[in-house]
Design a protein around this motif. Structure first.
Motif, PDB file in Angstrom:
ATOM      1  N   PRO A  25       0.836  -1.210   0.000  1.00 51.44           N
ATOM      2  CA  PRO A  25       0.000   0.000   0.000  1.00 51.44           C
ATOM      3  C   PRO A  25       0.870   1.259   0.000  1.00 51.44           C
ATOM      4  CG  PRO A  25      -0.827  -1.584   1.584  1.00 51.44           C
ATOM      5  CD  PRO A  25       0.479  -2.107   1.114  1.00 51.44           C
ATOM      6  N   ARG A  26       0.453   2.238  -0.766  1.00 51.90           N
ATOM      7  CA  ARG A  26       1.250   3.448  -0.904  1.00 51.90           C
ATOM      8  C   ARG A  26       1.455   4.160   0.432  1.00 51.90           C
ATOM      9  NH1 ARG A  26       3.217   5.692  -5.135  1.00 51.90           N
ATOM     10  NH2 ARG A  26       2.102   4.196  -6.459  1.00 51.90           N
ATOM     11  N   TYR A  27       0.459   4.101   1.305  1.00 51.92           N
ATOM     12  CA  TYR A  27       0.578   4.805   2.583  1.00 51.92           C
ATOM     13  C   TYR A  27       1.566   4.114   3.518  1.00 51.92           C
ATOM     14  CZ  TYR A  27      -2.729   1.160   4.034  1.00 51.92           C
ATOM     15  OH  TYR A  27      -3.349  -0.035   4.273  1.00 51.92           O
ATOM     16  N   ALA A  28       1.949   2.884   3.209  1.00 51.07           N
ATOM     17  CA  ALA A  28       2.819   2.110   4.098  1.00 51.07           C
ATOM     18  C   ALA A  28       4.280   2.133   3.689  1.00 51.07           C
ATOM     19  CB  ALA A  28       2.338   0.659   4.151  1.00 51.07           C
ATOM     20  N   ILE A  29       4.568   2.442   2.436  1.00 49.24           N
ATOM     21  CA  ILE A  29       5.933   2.232   1.923  1.00 49.24           C
ATOM     22  C   ILE A  29       6.969   3.042   2.691  1.00 49.24           C
ATOM     23  CG2 ILE A  29       5.715   4.002   0.145  1.00 49.24           C
ATOM     24  CD1 ILE A  29       7.599   0.667  -0.202  1.00 49.24           C
ATOM     25  N   SER A  30       6.633   4.212   3.161  1.00 48.03           N
ATOM     26  CA  SER A  30       7.634   5.062   3.816  1.00 48.03           C
ATOM     27  C   SER A  30       7.722   4.841   5.322  1.00 48.03           C
ATOM     28  CB  SER A  30       7.318   6.541   3.568  1.00 48.03           C
ATOM     29  OG  SER A  30       7.379   6.840   2.201  1.00 48.03           O
ATOM     30  N   THR A  31       6.685   4.321   5.908  1.00 45.18           N
ATOM     31  CA  THR A  31       6.626   4.311   7.375  1.00 45.18           C
ATOM     32  C   THR A  31       6.615   2.933   8.008  1.00 45.18           C
ATOM     33  OG1 THR A  31       4.218   4.477   7.255  1.00 45.18           O
ATOM     34  CG2 THR A  31       5.467   6.530   7.459  1.00 45.18           C
ATOM     35  N   TRP A  32       6.303   1.895   7.258  1.00 43.66           N
ATOM     36  CA  TRP A  32       6.220   0.570   7.859  1.00 43.66           C
ATOM     37  C   TRP A  32       7.535  -0.184   7.728  1.00 43.66           C
ATOM     38  CZ3 TRP A  32       0.989  -2.223   6.472  1.00 43.66           C
ATOM     39  CH2 TRP A  32      -0.060  -1.468   6.972  1.00 43.66           C
ATOM     40  N   CYS A  33       7.820  -0.988   8.724  1.00 34.92           N
ATOM     41  CA  CYS A  33       8.903  -1.946   8.623  1.00 34.92           C
ATOM     42  C   CYS A  33       8.452  -3.076   7.699  1.00 34.92           C
ATOM     43  CB  CYS A  33       9.231  -2.505  10.003  1.00 34.92           C
ATOM     44  SG  CYS A  33      10.541  -3.732   9.999  1.00 34.92           S
ATOM     45  N   MET A  34       9.338  -3.500   6.794  1.00 34.33           N
ATOM     46  CA  MET A  34       8.990  -4.551   5.835  1.00 34.33           C
ATOM     47  C   MET A  34      10.116  -5.565   5.743  1.00 34.33           C
ATOM     48  SD  MET A  34       7.246  -2.236   2.886  1.00 34.33           S
ATOM     49  CE  MET A  34       5.863  -1.167   3.326  1.00 34.33           C
ATOM     50  N   ALA A  35       9.783  -6.737   5.284  1.00 31.23           N
ATOM     51  CA  ALA A  35      10.784  -7.799   5.297  1.00 31.23           C
ATOM     52  C   ALA A  35      10.505  -8.842   4.229  1.00 31.23           C
ATOM     53  CB  ALA A  35      10.802  -8.474   6.662  1.00 31.23           C
ATOM     54  N   TRP A  36      11.527  -9.644   3.980  1.00 27.94           N
ATOM     55  CA  TRP A  36      11.397 -10.832   3.132  1.00 27.94           C
ATOM     56  C   TRP A  36      11.699 -12.065   3.980  1.00 27.94           C
ATOM     57  CZ3 TRP A  36       9.381 -11.060  -1.612  1.00 27.94           C
ATOM     58  CH2 TRP A  36       9.331  -9.875  -2.371  1.00 27.94           C
ATOM     59  N   PHE A  37      10.880 -13.077   3.810  1.00 28.39           N
ATOM     60  CA  PHE A  37      11.071 -14.377   4.434  1.00 28.39           C
ATOM     61  C   PHE A  37      11.062 -15.428   3.325  1.00 28.39           C
ATOM     62  CE2 PHE A  37      10.560 -13.673   9.034  1.00 28.39           C
ATOM     63  CZ  PHE A  37      10.156 -12.345   9.027  1.00 28.39           C
ATOM     64  N   ARG A  38      11.502 -16.617   3.668  1.00 27.55           N
ATOM     65  CA  ARG A  38      11.427 -17.713   2.702  1.00 27.55           C
ATOM     66  C   ARG A  38      11.147 -19.019   3.433  1.00 27.55           C
ATOM     67  NH1 ARG A  38      17.798 -18.055   0.764  1.00 27.55           N
ATOM     68  NH2 ARG A  38      18.646 -18.926   2.707  1.00 27.55           N
ATOM     69  N   GLN A  39      10.552 -19.933   2.695  1.00 23.00           N
ATOM     70  CA  GLN A  39      10.250 -21.242   3.261  1.00 23.00           C
ATOM     71  C   GLN A  39      10.522 -22.305   2.225  1.00 23.00           C
ATOM     72  OE1 GLN A  39       6.294 -21.651   4.899  1.00 23.00           O
ATOM     73  NE2 GLN A  39       6.927 -23.361   6.164  1.00 23.00           N
ATOM     74  N   ALA A  40      11.502 -23.132   2.504  1.00 23.15           N
ATOM     75  CA  ALA A  40      11.807 -24.256   1.632  1.00 23.15           C
ATOM     76  C   ALA A  40      10.910 -25.430   1.985  1.00 23.15           C
ATOM     77  CB  ALA A  40      13.271 -24.652   1.788  1.00 23.15           C
ATOM     78  N   ALA A  41      10.740 -26.327   1.047  1.00 24.81           N
ATOM     79  CA  ALA A  41       9.877 -27.485   1.261  1.00 24.81           C
ATOM     80  C   ALA A  41      10.331 -28.274   2.480  1.00 24.81           C
ATOM     81  CB  ALA A  41       9.882 -28.372   0.029  1.00 24.81           C
ATOM     82  N   GLY A  42       9.412 -28.526   3.372  1.00 25.44           N
ATOM     83  CA  GLY A  42       9.712 -29.317   4.554  1.00 25.44           C
ATOM     84  C   GLY A  42      10.453 -28.585   5.649  1.00 25.44           C
ATOM     85  N   LYS A  43      10.641 -27.283   5.486  1.00 29.16           N
ATOM     86  CA  LYS A  43      11.377 -26.507   6.484  1.00 29.16           C
ATOM     87  C   LYS A  43      10.519 -25.367   7.009  1.00 29.16           C
ATOM     88  CE  LYS A  43      16.014 -27.486   4.764  1.00 29.16           C
ATOM     89  NZ  LYS A  43      17.334 -26.896   4.384  1.00 29.16           N
ATOM     90  N   GLU A  44      10.951 -24.806   8.133  1.00 32.65           N
ATOM     91  CA  GLU A  44      10.233 -23.684   8.702  1.00 32.65           C
ATOM     92  C   GLU A  44      10.553 -22.403   7.934  1.00 32.65           C
ATOM     93  OE1 GLU A  44       9.697 -25.050  13.364  1.00 32.65           O
ATOM     94  OE2 GLU A  44      10.560 -23.098  12.840  1.00 32.65           O
ATOM     95  N   ARG A  45       9.626 -21.453   8.024  1.00 28.07           N
ATOM     96  CA  ARG A  45       9.852 -20.165   7.392  1.00 28.07           C
ATOM     97  C   ARG A  45      10.986 -19.447   8.111  1.00 28.07           C
ATOM     98  NH1 ARG A  45       4.665 -16.714   5.689  1.00 28.07           N
ATOM     99  NH2 ARG A  45       4.227 -18.797   4.906  1.00 28.07           N
ATOM    100  N   GLU A  46      11.893 -18.854   7.343  1.00 25.44           N
ATOM    101  CA  GLU A  46      13.023 -18.153   7.934  1.00 25.44           C
ATOM    102  C   GLU A  46      13.126 -16.740   7.386  1.00 25.44           C
ATOM    103  OE1 GLU A  46      16.822 -19.830   6.951  1.00 25.44           O
ATOM    104  OE2 GLU A  46      16.416 -19.851   4.804  1.00 25.44           O
ATOM    105  N   GLY A  47      13.641 -15.850   8.211  1.00 27.12           N
ATOM    106  CA  GLY A  47      13.824 -14.476   7.789  1.00 27.12           C
ATOM    107  C   GLY A  47      15.016 -14.334   6.878  1.00 27.12           C
ATOM    108  N   VAL A  48      14.888 -13.464   5.886  1.00 29.94           N
ATOM    109  CA  VAL A  48      15.963 -13.227   4.923  1.00 29.94           C
ATOM    110  C   VAL A  48      16.529 -11.828   5.091  1.00 29.94           C
ATOM    111  CG1 VAL A  48      16.524 -13.070   2.471  1.00 29.94           C
ATOM    112  CG2 VAL A  48      14.942 -14.848   3.278  1.00 29.94           C
ATOM    113  N   ALA A  49      15.665 -10.816   5.099  1.00 24.05           N
ATOM    114  CA  ALA A  49      16.127  -9.432   5.193  1.00 24.05           C
ATOM    115  C   ALA A  49      14.994  -8.561   5.702  1.00 24.05           C
ATOM    116  CB  ALA A  49      16.596  -8.934   3.830  1.00 24.05           C
ATOM    117  N   VAL A  50      15.382  -7.479   6.371  1.00 25.02           N
ATOM    118  CA  VAL A  50      14.412  -6.526   6.904  1.00 25.02           C
ATOM    119  C   VAL A  50      14.815  -5.118   6.488  1.00 25.02           C
ATOM    120  CG1 VAL A  50      13.359  -5.570   8.988  1.00 25.02           C
ATOM    121  CG2 VAL A  50      13.942  -7.996   8.891  1.00 25.02           C
ATOM    122  N   PHE A  51      13.817  -4.299   6.141  1.00 26.01           N
ATOM    123  CA  PHE A  51      14.028  -2.883   5.831  1.00 26.01           C
ATOM    124  C   PHE A  51      13.227  -2.099   6.858  1.00 26.01           C
ATOM    125  CE2 PHE A  51      15.364  -0.096   2.187  1.00 26.01           C
ATOM    126  CZ  PHE A  51      15.034   1.115   2.776  1.00 26.01           C
ATOM    127  N   GLY A  52      13.923  -1.470   7.784  1.00 31.42           N
ATOM    128  CA  GLY A  52      13.244  -0.761   8.845  1.00 31.42           C
ATOM    129  C   GLY A  52      12.650   0.557   8.395  1.00 31.42           C
TER     130      GLY A  52
END
Length: 126
Positions: A25-52
């Motif tokens: 959402p346009r109202y969120a891009i400047s003020t919200w913390c955002m991140a990328w996660f990934r989940q491989a088959a058979g594994k738990e979701r893990e954090g990759v990177a965060v943009f504060g």
């Protein structure tokens, strides 16, 4: 209702590069913390990177020096640029926004985000 829409996944050979995108959402891009996660088959979701929300970025040790998280404010889009890809990077990649945890979201990568995208698949072949 907040929607996060990922795109850009695909198949690539080891050593290659790929960029995944997440429209937020346009109202969120400047003020919200955002991140990328990934989940491989058979594994738990893990954090990759965060943009504060303060512009700080942090990365998982497994991707440091290879992946870059960035934002395009005009396009209201969060990116993950991936280089030197390895087969172990194969996973469904999810963007997340709206950190709900205590303290700064860039202290360490945590899963306490309110909103999640549907995911985009990245497959790296050897």
């Amino acid at each position: 209702q907040v929607r996060l829409v990922e795109s850009g996944g695909g198949s690539v050979q080891a050593g290659g590069s790929l960029r995944v995108s997440c429209v937020v959402p346009r109202y969120a891009i400047s003020t919200w913390c955002m991140a990328w996660f990934r989940q491989a088959a058979g594994k738990e979701r893990e954090g990759v990177a965060v943009f504060g929300s303060d512009g700080r970025t942090i990365y998982a040790d497994s991707v440091k020096g290879r992946f870059t998280i960035s934002k395009d404010y005009a396009a209201a889009t969060l990116y993950l640029h991936m280089t030197s890809l390895k087969p172990e990077d194969t996973a469904m990649y999810y963007c997340a926004a709206g950190f709900t945890g205590r303290g700064p979201c860039t202290g360490e990568i945590r899963r306490e985000f309110r909103y999640w995208g549907q995911g985009t698949q990245v497959t790296v072949s050897s």
